[in-house]
Design a protein around this motif. Structure first.
Motif, PDB file in Angstrom:
ATOM      1  N   HIS A 102       0.163   2.186   7.476  1.00  0.00           N
ATOM      2  CA  HIS A 102       1.395   2.250   6.402  1.00  0.00           C
ATOM      3  C   HIS A 102       2.316   1.976   6.999  1.00  0.00           C
ATOM      4  O   HIS A 102       3.043   1.920   8.331  1.00  0.00           O
ATOM      5  CB  HIS A 102       1.620   3.241   5.494  1.00  0.00           C
ATOM      6  CG  HIS A 102       0.629   4.159   4.480  1.00  0.00           C
ATOM      7  ND1 HIS A 102      -0.687   4.726   5.462  1.00  0.00           N
ATOM      8  CD2 HIS A 102       0.060   3.567   3.463  1.00  0.00           C
ATOM      9  CE1 HIS A 102      -2.017   5.148   4.415  1.00  0.00           C
ATOM     10  NE2 HIS A 102      -1.109   4.080   3.380  1.00  0.00           N
TER      11      HIS A 102
ATOM     12  N   CYS B 165      -5.742   9.158   3.523  1.00  0.00           N
ATOM     13  CA  CYS B 165      -5.804   7.642   3.255  1.00  0.00           C
ATOM     14  C   CYS B 165      -6.485   7.207   5.026  1.00  0.00           C
ATOM     15  O   CYS B 165      -5.764   7.763   5.673  1.00  0.00           O
ATOM     16  CB  CYS B 165      -4.402   6.876   2.618  1.00  0.00           C
ATOM     17  SG  CYS B 165      -4.128   5.302   2.635  1.00  0.00           S
TER      18      CYS B 165
ATOM     19  N   ALA C   3      -5.574   4.061   5.738  1.00  0.00           N
ATOM     20  CA  ALA C   3      -4.942   2.884   5.930  1.00  0.00           C
ATOM     21  C   ALA C   3      -3.758   2.646   6.428  1.00  0.00           C
ATOM     22  O   ALA C   3      -2.998   3.578   6.535  1.00  0.00           O
ATOM     23  CB  ALA C   3      -5.302   1.653   4.882  1.00  0.00           C
TER      24      ALA C   3
ATOM     25  N   HIS D 115       1.049  -1.249  -0.152  1.00  0.00           N
ATOM     26  CA  HIS D 115      -0.347  -0.084   0.370  1.00  0.00           C
ATOM     27  C   HIS D 115       1.465   1.468  -0.029  1.00  0.00           C
ATOM     28  O   HIS D 115       1.018   1.920  -0.803  1.00  0.00           O
ATOM     29  CB  HIS D 115      -0.812  -0.128   1.018  1.00  0.00           C
ATOM     30  CG  HIS D 115      -2.246   1.129   1.091  1.00  0.00           C
ATOM     31  ND1 HIS D 115      -3.255   0.998   1.689  1.00  0.00           N
ATOM     32  CD2 HIS D 115      -2.132   2.542   0.979  1.00  0.00           C
ATOM     33  CE1 HIS D 115      -4.378   2.089   1.813  1.00  0.00           C
ATOM     34  NE2 HIS D 115      -3.465   2.547   1.333  1.00  0.00           N
TER      35      HIS D 115
ATOM     36  N   HIS E  17       0.894   4.332  -3.020  1.00  0.00           N
ATOM     37  CA  HIS E  17       1.219   5.819  -2.263  1.00  0.00           C
ATOM     38  C   HIS E  17       2.681   6.528  -3.062  1.00  0.00           C
ATOM     39  O   HIS E  17       2.036   7.196  -4.044  1.00  0.00           O
ATOM     40  CB  HIS E  17       1.209   6.438  -1.234  1.00  0.00           C
ATOM     41  CG  HIS E  17       0.252   5.850   0.101  1.00  0.00           C
ATOM     42  ND1 HIS E  17      -0.519   6.935   0.430  1.00  0.00           N
ATOM     43  CD2 HIS E  17      -0.708   5.608  -0.106  1.00  0.00           C
ATOM     44  CE1 HIS E  17      -1.448   6.798   1.136  1.00  0.00           C
ATOM     45  NE2 HIS E  17      -1.841   5.367   0.878  1.00  0.00           N
TER      46      HIS E  17
HETATM   47 ZN   LIG Z   1      -2.905   4.380   1.934  1.00  0.00          ZN
END
Ligand SMILES: [Zn+2]
Length: 393
Positions: A210, A206, A208, A110, A114
């Motif tokens: 990382h 975002c 999520a 992920h 980016h």
């Molecule tokens: Zn992300």
């Protein structure tokens, strides 16, 4: 535990610490819904399915009696995170454990995405319009066409930043601060926007988890790309998958190199040469086959009756060409067969006078075969032995 169940929403440990593998929490409720059990905790380190990234899996263990419950999936609903468990979880204190090996690879992939999307944006003005991550690959859609050379440039830029070991940070800016920020985002949100920054290279909204630094991404490889809806769809891999893809590619190159006796760096040239030579050989053998067909037709005496031709080694197309030309020499049916008694025969029947479509059922019955076609030509397969086939015609 700190800040749990703030504003009535499940507290998200992964926001502050994406490396948290296990955590303590309390079961708020567990409801049965269509054969599944949705367990609500006051806090969790399980990331839910969101923004193209699958949810974490793992276990919940009851502190009181050490019963273990499998967490198959985590779903978000109205800010609450529901853990889908295989059986009902009673209220009480629990220890949650996430499958961190999987999660870590997803964090690496992920984070790599980016950088890739960031460079596609700054270098070529592309916007990421689709993102899907699974445990094998990451699929990214861009709104513009990217050439093979542009993709290589992006890939190189990403890997340069990976080698630089740049810090990756995340924070929730105030709305006024957010309004001033230049960042990539798929949604026009104004509050609770989490910003993920990769040094000076990328800033993106975002939710999520990382990795903390670009070095952890390991390597990013774009494995393939296609034109898609007027833009580009590509697959990329980072971390262990990038190593796996590179190793697989090198093994293939080594194999091709050995089979074609070419240097590994020259396998593409060697394959092109091999294909060209094969095409030349094919053209030569087609010319020889045509010459053979002409000679074979010349050797057939004209007749008012049938002609039967056995050419065990001819392919079907060549057999059809031969039979078609030989049919001019007969008043009945010209029958051609390739194959053998052991493996069965392929047949082509052509006639200028007999309605073969009308005769097809009867002929197939006699040849113990199946097939069909037009009144001028039928073709198919036959299981009868050569001696029987010969007698039919
Ligand atoms: Zn992300």
């Amino acid at each position: 535990m700190k800040q749990q169940k703030l504003n009535g929403k499940t507290h998200r440990f992964f926001d502050e610490d994406p490396y948290m593998k296990s955590f303590k929490a309390n079961v708020i409720s567990c409801t049965e819904c269509g054969g599944e059990y949705l367990t609500l905790l006051d806090a969790t380190a399980f990331f839910p399915e969101a923004g193209g990234q699958p949810s974490d899996t793992g276990t919940i263990t009851l502190v009181s009696d050490v019963t273990v419950f499998n967490v198959k999936e985590v779903r978000e609903n109205g800010g609450e995170l529901f853990h889908v468990t295989d059986k009902p979880v009673p209220c009480g204190k629990i220890i949650g454990s996430i499958n961190f090996k999987k999660r870590y690879e997803r964090m690496r992939n992920h984070s790599g995405e980016h950088l890739l999307s960031g460079f596609a944006h700054t270098m070529f003005g592309c916007t990421n319009v689709g993102f899907h991550l699974n445990d094998e690959t990451v699929t990214v859609d861009f709104d513009k066409h990217l050439t093979a050379d542009q993709l290589l440039q992006i890939e190189k830029a990403v890997n340069d930043v990976i080698a630089e070991n740049v810090r990756i940070t995340s924070y929730y800016p105030q709305p006024t601060e957010l309004a001033e920020l230049d960042y990539r985002s798929k949604l026009e949100l104004t509050k609770n926007v989490r910003i993920v920054e990769i040094g000076e290279y990328d800033r993106c909204a975002c939710c999520a988890p990382h990795v903390a630094s670009t070095a952890e991404i390991g390597m990013l490889v774009i494995t393939d790309s296609i034109s898609y809806k007027g833009g580009t769809r590509l697959n990329m891999v980072c971390g262990k998958n990038a190593f796996k893809a590179s190793r697989q590619a090198l093994m293939n190159v080594r194999e091709i190199s050995s089979q074609l006796s070419a240097k590994p760096s020259e396998t593409a040239i060697a394959v092109a040469r091999f294909i060209r030579q094969t095409e030349e050989e094919k053209a030569k053998s087609a010319a020889m086959c045509n010459a053979y067909i002409a000679l074979r037709v010349d050797s057939i005496a004209p007749t008012d009756g049938n002609i039967v031709i056995f050419e065990p080694d001819l392919d079907r197309n060549s057999l059809r060409r031969l039979v078609d030309r030989a049919a001019d020499k007969c008043g009945g049916i010209c029958a051609g067969f390739c194959g053998s008694d052991e493996d069965g025969w392929s047949y082509v029947l052509i006639s200028r006078t007999v309605d073969l479509k009308a005769e097809a059922n009867l002929l197939n019955e006699k040849m113990n075969g199946k097939g069909g076609g037009t009144s001028r030509m039928i073709q198919g397969s036959a299981s009868a032995p050569k001696a029987v086939l010969k007698n039919i015609f």
